[in-house]
Each structure stands twice: as structure tokens, then as C-alpha cells.
Design an enzyme around this catalytic site. Structure first.
Site, PDB file in Angstrom:
ATOM      1  N   GLU A  22       0.828  -1.219   0.000  1.00 40.23           N
ATOM      2  CA  GLU A  22       0.000   0.000   0.000  1.00 40.23           C
ATOM      3  C   GLU A  22       0.862   1.269   0.000  1.00 40.23           C
ATOM      4  O   GLU A  22       2.053   1.218   0.326  1.00 40.23           O
ATOM      5  CB  GLU A  22      -0.946   0.018   1.201  1.00 40.23           C
ATOM      6  CG  GLU A  22      -0.221   0.003   2.545  1.00 40.23           C
ATOM      7  CD  GLU A  22      -1.000   0.694   3.655  1.00 40.23           C
ATOM      8  OE1 GLU A  22      -1.458   1.833   3.438  1.00 40.23           O
ATOM      9  OE2 GLU A  22      -1.126   0.112   4.740  1.00 40.23           O
ATOM     10  N   ASP A 135     -16.799   5.762  14.048  1.00 39.65           N
ATOM     11  CA  ASP A 135     -15.624   5.601  13.191  1.00 39.65           C
ATOM     12  C   ASP A 135     -15.168   4.146  13.136  1.00 39.65           C
ATOM     13  O   ASP A 135     -14.561   3.625  14.059  1.00 39.65           O
ATOM     14  CB  ASP A 135     -14.488   6.506  13.702  1.00 39.65           C
ATOM     15  CG  ASP A 135     -13.373   6.663  12.676  1.00 39.65           C
ATOM     16  OD1 ASP A 135     -13.349   5.881  11.704  1.00 39.65           O
ATOM     17  OD2 ASP A 135     -12.528   7.560  12.858  1.00 39.65           O
ATOM     18  N   ASP A 139     -11.512  -0.321   5.844  1.00 41.29           N
ATOM     19  CA  ASP A 139     -10.695  -1.527   5.652  1.00 41.29           C
ATOM     20  C   ASP A 139     -11.490  -2.790   5.990  1.00 41.29           C
ATOM     21  O   ASP A 139     -11.414  -3.786   5.280  1.00 41.29           O
ATOM     22  CB  ASP A 139      -9.460  -1.506   6.569  1.00 41.29           C
ATOM     23  CG  ASP A 139      -8.446  -0.448   6.178  1.00 41.29           C
ATOM     24  OD1 ASP A 139      -8.639   0.212   5.137  1.00 41.29           O
ATOM     25  OD2 ASP A 139      -7.467  -0.279   6.931  1.00 41.29           O
ATOM     26  N   LYS A 156      -3.166  -1.335  15.663  1.00 41.78           N
ATOM     27  CA  LYS A 156      -2.658  -0.548  16.791  1.00 41.78           C
ATOM     28  C   LYS A 156      -3.711  -0.418  17.876  1.00 41.78           C
ATOM     29  O   LYS A 156      -4.895  -0.338  17.591  1.00 41.78           O
ATOM     30  CB  LYS A 156      -2.345   0.864  16.311  1.00 41.78           C
ATOM     31  CG  LYS A 156      -1.055   0.973  15.591  1.00 41.78           C
ATOM     32  CD  LYS A 156      -0.591   2.419  15.642  1.00 41.78           C
ATOM     33  CE  LYS A 156       0.750   2.529  14.975  1.00 41.78           C
ATOM     34  NZ  LYS A 156       0.669   2.270  13.543  1.00 41.78           N
TER      35      LYS A 156
HETATM   36  N1  PSU Z   1      -2.395   1.714  10.743  1.00 39.93           N
HETATM   37  C1  PSU Z   1      -1.053   1.795  10.838  1.00 39.93           C
HETATM   38  N2  PSU Z   1      -0.360   2.407   9.834  1.00 39.93           N
HETATM   39  C2  PSU Z   1      -0.983   2.928   8.742  1.00 39.93           C
HETATM   40  C3  PSU Z   1      -2.400   2.814   8.653  1.00 39.93           C
HETATM   41  C4  PSU Z   1      -3.065   2.203   9.676  1.00 39.93           C
HETATM   42  O1  PSU Z   1      -0.495   1.338  11.800  1.00 39.93           O
HETATM   43  O2  PSU Z   1      -0.308   3.489   7.863  1.00 39.93           O
HETATM   44  C5  PSU Z   1      -3.104   3.326   7.428  1.00 39.93           C
HETATM   45  C6  PSU Z   1      -3.443   2.166   6.473  1.00 39.93           C
HETATM   46  O3  PSU Z   1      -3.311   2.625   5.153  1.00 39.93           O
HETATM   47  C7  PSU Z   1      -4.902   1.892   6.792  1.00 39.93           C
HETATM   48  C8  PSU Z   1      -5.398   3.280   7.084  1.00 39.93           C
HETATM   49  O4  PSU Z   1      -5.594   1.279   5.731  1.00 39.93           O
HETATM   50  O5  PSU Z   1      -4.347   3.903   7.804  1.00 39.93           O
HETATM   51  C9  PSU Z   1      -6.695   3.282   7.886  1.00 39.93           C
HETATM   52  O6  PSU Z   1      -7.169   4.578   7.966  1.00 39.93           O
HETATM   53  P1  PSU Z   1      -8.601   4.869   8.655  1.00 39.93           P
HETATM   54  O7  PSU Z   1      -8.385   4.594  10.109  1.00 39.93           O
HETATM   55  O8  PSU Z   1      -8.866   6.312   8.365  1.00 39.93           O
HETATM   56  O9  PSU Z   1      -9.580   3.959   8.009  1.00 39.93           O
HETATM   57 MN    MN Z   2     -12.175   6.300   9.857  1.00 39.32          MN
END
Ligand code: PSU
Ligand code: MN
Length: 298
Positions: A22, A135, A139, A156
Site C-alpha cells: 500500500e 468511526d 478496511d 494498533k
Molecule cells: N495503521 C497503521 N499504519 C498505517 C495505517 C493504519 O499502523 O499506515 C493506514 C493504512 O493505510 C490503513 C489506514 O488502511 O491507515 C486506515 O485509515 P482509517 O483509520 O482512516 O480507516
Molecule cells: Mn475512519
């Protein structure tokens, strides 16, 4: 407008192993120039294992499967890079803009072109204050309808891990622990959440094949813990995370901005220690993903 790099195209045509990577982790997950350096090193690991790496992203409206070095440098350095979950791909391409693909968008594009394995750091999930914010990362939804193997070090603990694992079950995403029976929590190997353990890449390949026979079209999430020697103590991580979350709330950051803000805040609070751990686990995931891709091509 889709461009697949020549060696990726050849590998897909001749059923040789390809590993998707990614680009949000490059553009929004790590600081420049370390991000670019790591992205290139991760590609090298995949190559050295006999697979073809395909870093996915959108540059000036063109969706690229297999970005070259110049493009990785561009997406890692440029400031005006959109963070793309699946729904924003057309928003970006229609306006000829540049965007980095998250796990959801990368899995979607990789599957479209026939790539079966994808390595990342951590996936998005259910956020801790979901009752207020609603939220939940895209994914999770995308993994529920995409037939692909995703290798990650869990998620995380900026997220609510028990809720994330429950949500994945509801959505029919199979989680398997690679040589572990516990869902890993990114910087640490342990979360206290039980998952089924598998002990080899061949078993994962076999599970994938069985799943295809049954026409189950969801992802397999391979949870691969950070190597023990790079793990950070739980109490230390928890402190960074609660401080980062507090700062995030104080600034009123919401939506897509939350994850990138927390990631960079934690790098800052840890004096770069979190970044080093992040790099080690991503590389380890690329290795395991390569082994799985090889097993699937046998
Ligand atoms: N978690 C990590 N590192 C990252 C991401 C998540 O430890 O770089 C990135 C990934 O690309 C994941 C995205 O798909 O953040 C998720 O974002 P959101 O929480 O806005 O859906
Ligand atoms: Mn989000």
C-alpha cells in the site's frame, strides 16, 4: 486509466508470485525521507524472496500497480496527496489528482488485477470512541468482500481491538495467527485476544484454496506479530497512545485525519522509537507475505 508495471504484468500472466504493497503507509504513515527509503527496502525484501512487489497508488489520475522508484519518491514527498479508501478512488482519478491507497483501496485494486497477497503494517479498525464517532475503518468492510490474503501485525491499540476482532467475525473475515494464537497489537505481540494459529505458509495457501472452492469471497487476515527483539513494552506504548488520543480529541480531529495524526504524534512522543518498530514489523510482514505468495504459486 490503469497502468500495471511490465514485470508485474508478466508475473500475473505466468502465475508467478506477486505481493501488493500500500502507499498510505508511505504518504501518511511515516515521515519523509524515511518513508521512501523503507518503501524501497520493503520492495527489495519481496524481490529477494523471488516475488514481484507491486506498490499501488494513484499519481495524477493514473492508477498504478507497481509504482517505480521515482513515483514512490513523489508520493512520499508531495504534500497534496489524498488518502484514498475505496470510495475515494474515482474522486481522485476523475480530477487527475494524486492519492495514496489505504488497505481498503489497495486490496480492492490488487484483487481487480488478480494479485492474491498483500503486505501492510497495521489495518484500520473500530475506533475506541466508536459510540460517539461511528468511526469504523473502511478496511474492515472491504476485507469482508475481497478474496485476498492480507498480512499485517494486527492493529494498533489506538483502536478498540476486541471490537475490531468481533467486527471482522461478523463480516466473515477469517483471522489466522502466523505462529501465534493471540491477535497482535502492532508494537506488542500480545492483546489477550485468542485467534486460531497456523504454523506455515503452506497451510495458509491451502486455506485460501479451500475458501475458493467454497466460493467464500472474503479476505484472510494473517496476523503476524512484530519480532520479539523489536517489541516495545505494553505500558510504554499505552502511555504514548493515551497521550496521542488526548491531543487528538483536544484538537477536535475527526474522520480520515485521525489515524495519520495519531501515527505521527506517536512517532513524536516516542522520539522515533515507534517508527523503528513500525519499520521492522512491515519488513517482517513483507517476508511472510512473500512466502505465502510463493506457496500459492506452487
Ligand atoms: N495503521 C497503521 N499504519 C498505517 C495505517 C493504519 O499502523 O499506515 C493506514 C493504512 O493505510 C490503513 C489506514 O488502511 O491507515 C486506515 O485509515 P482509517 O483509520 O482512516 O480507516
Ligand atoms: Mn475512519
Amino acid at each position: 486509466m490503469l497502468r500495471i508495471r511490465e514485470d508485474v504484468k508478466d508475473a500475473l500472466n505466468s502465475k508467478k508470485p506477486v505481493v501488493a504493497l500500500e502507499s498510505t503507509i508511505i504518504a501518511h504513515g511515516m515521515p519523509y525521507p524515511k518513508n521512501v527509503q523503507v518503501a524501497l527496502e520493503v520492495e527489495e525484501i519481496v524481490r529477494s524472496r523471488g516475488c514481484v512487489p507491486a506498490t499501488i497508488g494513484v499519481i495524477k489520475g493514473e492508477t498504478i500497480v507497481g509504482m517505480n522508484e521515482r513515483e514512490i519518491e513523489f508520493i512520499g514527498k508531495e504534500k497534496d496527496v489524498l488518502k484514498l479508501s475505496t470510495r475515494e478512488i474515482p474522486l481522485c482519478t476523475a480530477q487527475k489528482r494524486t492519492g495514496a491507497t489505504t488497505v481498503s483501496a489497495t486490496a480492492f485494486i490488487a484483487h481487480e488485477v488478480g494479485i492474491k497477497v498483500f503486505a501492510t503494517g497495521g489495518i484500520g479498525g473500530v475506533h475506541r470512541n466508536v459510540e460517539d464517532s461511528m468511526d469504523v475503518s473502511r478496511d474492515l468492510e472491504e476485507l469482508s468482500r475481497t478474496n485476498i490474503v492480507v498480512v499485517s501485525s494486527g492493529a494498533k491499540s489506538i483502536l478498540d481491538l476486541p471490537k475490531t476482532v468481533e467486527y471482522l467475525e461478523t463480516k466473515g473475515v477469517l483471522i489466522v495467527g502466523f505462529k501465534t494464537d493471540e491477535f497482535p497489537a502492532f508494537y506488542t505481540r500480545h492483546s489477550g485476544i485468542d485467534i486460531p494459529e497456523v504454523d506455515s505458509e503452506d497451510v495458509i495457501a491451502e486455506i485460501y484454496r479451500e475458501k475458493e472452492r467454497l466460493s467464500i469471497n472474503s479476505a484472510i487476515l494473517v496476523a503476524n506479530p512484530i519480532p520479539e527483539e523489536h517489541e516495545i513494552e505494553r505500558e510504554v506504548v499505552d502511555r504514548w497512545i493515551s497521550d496521542a488520543l488526548m491531543e487528538c480529541n483536544k484538537r477536535g480531529i475527526r474522520g480520515k485525519g485521525v489515524t495519520p495524526f495519531l501515527l505521527s504524534k506517536i512517532v513524536e512522543l516516542s522520539g522515533g522509537k515507534s517508527l523503528e518498530a513500525n519499520i521492522h514489523l512491515v519488513k517482517n510482514n513483507a517476508e511472510v507475505a512473500s512466502k505465502i505468495a510463493l506457496a500459492l504459486s506452487r
